[in-house]
Design a protein around this motif. Structure first.
Motif, mmCIF file in Angstrom:
data_model
loop_
_atom_site.group_PDB
_atom_site.id
_atom_site.type_symbol
_atom_site.label_atom_id
_atom_site.label_comp_id
_atom_site.label_asym_id
_atom_site.label_seq_id
_atom_site.Cartn_x
_atom_site.Cartn_y
_atom_site.Cartn_z
ATOM 1 N N ARG A 18 0.832 -1.198 0.000
ATOM 2 C CA ARG A 18 0.000 0.000 0.000
ATOM 3 C C ARG A 18 0.872 1.256 0.000
ATOM 4 N NH1 ARG A 18 -1.848 -0.644 6.370
ATOM 5 N NH2 ARG A 18 0.217 -0.344 7.250
ATOM 6 N N PRO A 19 0.350 2.396 -0.442
ATOM 7 C CA PRO A 19 1.045 3.658 -0.174
ATOM 8 C C PRO A 19 1.071 3.899 1.336
ATOM 9 C CG PRO A 19 -0.674 3.934 -1.833
ATOM 10 C CD PRO A 19 -0.869 2.582 -1.227
ATOM 11 N N VAL A 20 2.168 4.360 1.828
ATOM 12 C CA VAL A 20 2.330 4.578 3.265
ATOM 13 C C VAL A 20 2.022 6.038 3.584
ATOM 14 C CG1 VAL A 20 3.942 4.526 5.204
ATOM 15 C CG2 VAL A 20 4.066 2.755 3.430
ATOM 16 N N LYS A 21 1.000 6.261 4.397
ATOM 17 C CA LYS A 21 0.585 7.606 4.775
ATOM 18 C C LYS A 21 1.143 7.943 6.155
ATOM 19 C CE LYS A 21 -3.765 7.304 2.190
ATOM 20 N NZ LYS A 21 -5.242 7.398 2.289
ATOM 21 N N LEU A 22 2.041 8.910 6.170
ATOM 22 C CA LEU A 22 2.642 9.371 7.422
ATOM 23 C C LEU A 22 2.141 10.784 7.704
ATOM 24 C CD1 LEU A 22 6.358 8.252 6.878
ATOM 25 C CD2 LEU A 22 4.481 6.943 7.897
ATOM 26 N N MET A 23 1.650 10.998 8.912
ATOM 27 C CA MET A 23 1.139 12.325 9.280
ATOM 28 C C MET A 23 2.142 13.052 10.152
ATOM 29 S SD MET A 23 -2.308 13.411 11.394
ATOM 30 C CE MET A 23 -3.408 13.360 9.969
ATOM 31 N N GLU A 24 2.556 14.255 9.705
ATOM 32 C CA GLU A 24 3.326 15.119 10.597
ATOM 33 C C GLU A 24 2.307 15.933 11.384
ATOM 34 O OE1 GLU A 24 2.961 17.920 7.002
ATOM 35 O OE2 GLU A 24 3.419 15.787 7.269
ATOM 36 N N VAL A 25 2.248 15.680 12.680
ATOM 37 C CA VAL A 25 1.200 16.272 13.518
ATOM 38 C C VAL A 25 1.392 17.775 13.670
ATOM 39 C CG1 VAL A 25 0.188 16.267 15.829
ATOM 40 C CG2 VAL A 25 0.848 14.098 14.742
ATOM 41 N N CYS A 26 2.635 18.212 13.759
ATOM 42 C CA CYS A 26 2.954 19.590 14.133
ATOM 43 C C CYS A 26 3.039 20.508 12.916
ATOM 44 C CB CYS A 26 4.277 19.598 14.889
ATOM 45 S SG CYS A 26 4.839 21.234 15.376
ATOM 46 N N GLY A 27 2.462 21.694 13.017
ATOM 47 C CA GLY A 27 2.538 22.668 11.947
ATOM 48 C C GLY A 27 3.952 23.138 11.669
ATOM 49 N N THR A 28 4.795 23.165 12.694
ATOM 50 C CA THR A 28 6.190 23.542 12.481
ATOM 51 C C THR A 28 6.892 22.511 11.618
ATOM 52 O OG1 THR A 28 6.168 24.606 14.662
ATOM 53 C CG2 THR A 28 8.311 24.282 13.640
ATOM 54 N N HIS A 29 6.540 21.236 11.789
ATOM 55 C CA HIS A 29 7.071 20.199 10.902
ATOM 56 C C HIS A 29 6.639 20.439 9.468
ATOM 57 C CE1 HIS A 29 7.765 17.090 14.332
ATOM 58 N NE2 HIS A 29 8.906 17.622 13.939
ATOM 59 N N THR A 30 5.362 20.792 9.276
ATOM 60 C CA THR A 30 4.851 21.020 7.926
ATOM 61 C C THR A 30 5.637 22.130 7.241
ATOM 62 O OG1 THR A 30 2.626 20.304 8.568
ATOM 63 C CG2 THR A 30 2.806 21.625 6.576
ATOM 64 N N MET A 31 5.893 23.221 7.961
ATOM 65 C CA MET A 31 6.667 24.322 7.397
ATOM 66 C C MET A 31 8.097 23.883 7.077
ATOM 67 S SD MET A 31 5.464 27.307 6.703
ATOM 68 C CE MET A 31 3.953 28.249 6.886
ATOM 69 N N ALA A 32 8.714 23.139 7.991
ATOM 70 C CA ALA A 32 10.092 22.699 7.783
ATOM 71 C C ALA A 32 10.196 21.742 6.603
ATOM 72 C CB ALA A 32 10.625 22.038 9.056
ATOM 73 N N ILE A 33 9.210 20.867 6.454
ATOM 74 C CA ILE A 33 9.190 19.925 5.329
ATOM 75 C C ILE A 33 9.082 20.684 4.009
ATOM 76 C CG2 ILE A 33 7.723 18.190 4.192
ATOM 77 C CD1 ILE A 33 7.149 17.124 7.094
ATOM 78 N N GLY A 34 8.194 21.684 3.964
ATOM 79 C CA GLY A 34 8.064 22.482 2.750
ATOM 80 C C GLY A 34 9.315 23.271 2.441
#
Length: 352
Positions: A18-34
């Motif tokens: 299956r495709p593996v869905k990983l959730m970054e819970v923290c908004g700071t993570h989302t910004m850092a990933i982008g």
């Protein structure tokens, strides 16, 4: 860093089903990933989804509407963090009603002392990261016998939101990148139920690109090996038990309550409110204000984004009617908002 990317790709190839869905819970993570373009480095079968870890984004529209009505009073000063002032309420924003922006809740103490004839109301938002500092501010106000200091309690706690996600089959998340800042306060032990009850892997992760990649590799390793545990890849800041003194502050001032999350609804025992000893500082109890029925903006899918059901780019408003300069929903306003991150880094990161 290249070694980590290679290892993630190698391990991901062994996950066939299956495709593996990983959730970054923290908004700071989302910004850092982008910002670091991490999505574009990952194999096709690893999908990163944003979670509900943006405190501004999950603050209910009713809180914004209440604060706006309170700000209209001549004898009241609303004090808040900067991200809050542009969050759309039903018909306006706080920005149009003269709030005082502060960087620390303790700044509200000085404002109280400088304006003894006015009620100073601090909008208390945030997770376990900021709630202890606001608890300390409340204790300072009490110690100084300030009679004009109040708080709108809109605090959220992360583990119940994660249980909501883990228990919803339609969300279909396979691993959680757990928030570093929150975990520095509460530790990793409060997430044990994710592994024990829901068989969902988790990893507490830092915010540098290498730390994020280590967290992703940890989760991919667990999934590939069929293991389930709550790991820590941010040991310089996080322990299993967390910050005991900060936890004591929370227990001294607050009690747990059911809480509404914007775009999601009521999550049982997911909020903090003032306990009986400090209930007299609750602005909502003190100032009885009738507000019209609150209305969410039409066509905004922030709630679905916060649950990982949709990505910001799936919203018909994204980048058109909804931009950081003219936001429609809270996820485009906050510096930790998923929509803001996707918009800001849309040309440098793979937002598939």
């Amino acid at each position: 860093m290249q070694n980590l990317i290679t290892a993630i790709n190698d391990r991901a190839r062994s996950i066939k089903t299956r495709p593996v869905k990983l959730m970054e819970v923290c908004g700071t993570h989302t910004m850092a990933i982008g910002r670091s373009g991490i999505r574009s480095m990952l194999p096709e079968n690893i999908d990163l989804l944003s979670g509900p870890g943006c405190p501004v984004c999950v603050t209910p529209v009713e809180i914004i509407d209440y604060a706006i009505e309170l700000a209209k009073r001549d004898d009241t000063i609303i004090v808040t963090f900067g991200d809050m002032v542009r969050v759309p309420g039903t018909g306006s924003t706080l920005e149009n009603h003269g709030p005082v922006i502060v960087y620390s809740p303790l700044d509200a103490i000085k404002i109280c002392e400088e304006n003894p004839d006015k009620s100073i109301v601090f909008i208390g938002i945030g997770f376990e990261t900021t709630a202890p500092t606001i608890a300390a501010t409340i204790l300072t106000a009490v110690k100084r016998k300030l009679s004009n200091f109040y708080v709108i309690p809109a605090f959220k706690i992360i583990p119940p939101a994660l249980e909501f996600i883990a228990s919803a089959p339609k969300l279909d998340i396979h691993g959680l990148m757990l928030p570093g800042h929150v975990s520095a306060v509460i530790g990793s032990d409060p997430y044990r139920f994710l592994a024990d009850k829901y068989k969902l892997p988790g990893c507490v992760t830092g915010f540098e690109p290498i730390e994020i990649l280590k967290g992703i590799l940890n989760l991919v390793d667990q999934i590939a090996d069929g293991r389930v545990e709550i790991a820590i890849e941010y040991r310089k800041a996080v322990t299993p038990r967390g910050n005991i003194e900060a936890q004591k502050l929370l227990k001294k001032v607050f009690e747990i309550t059911d809480s509404k999350w914007r775009g999601i609804g009521i999550i049982p025992r997911s909020g903090l409110t003032l306990n009986n000893d400090y209930l007299y500082l609750d602005a909502i109890k003190r100032f009885k204000i009738e507000i019209p029925a609150s209305i969410e903006p039409k066509a905004c899918i922030c709630g679905q984004v916060l649950l990982g059901l949709q990505k910001p780019t799936a919203c018909a408003l994204f980048g058109k009617k909804c931009t950081p300069m003219e936001p429609v929903g809270p996820c485009m306003v906050s510096s930790e908002g998923s929509c803001a991150a996707y918009y800001k880094y849309r040309n440098t990161d793979d937002t598939r």
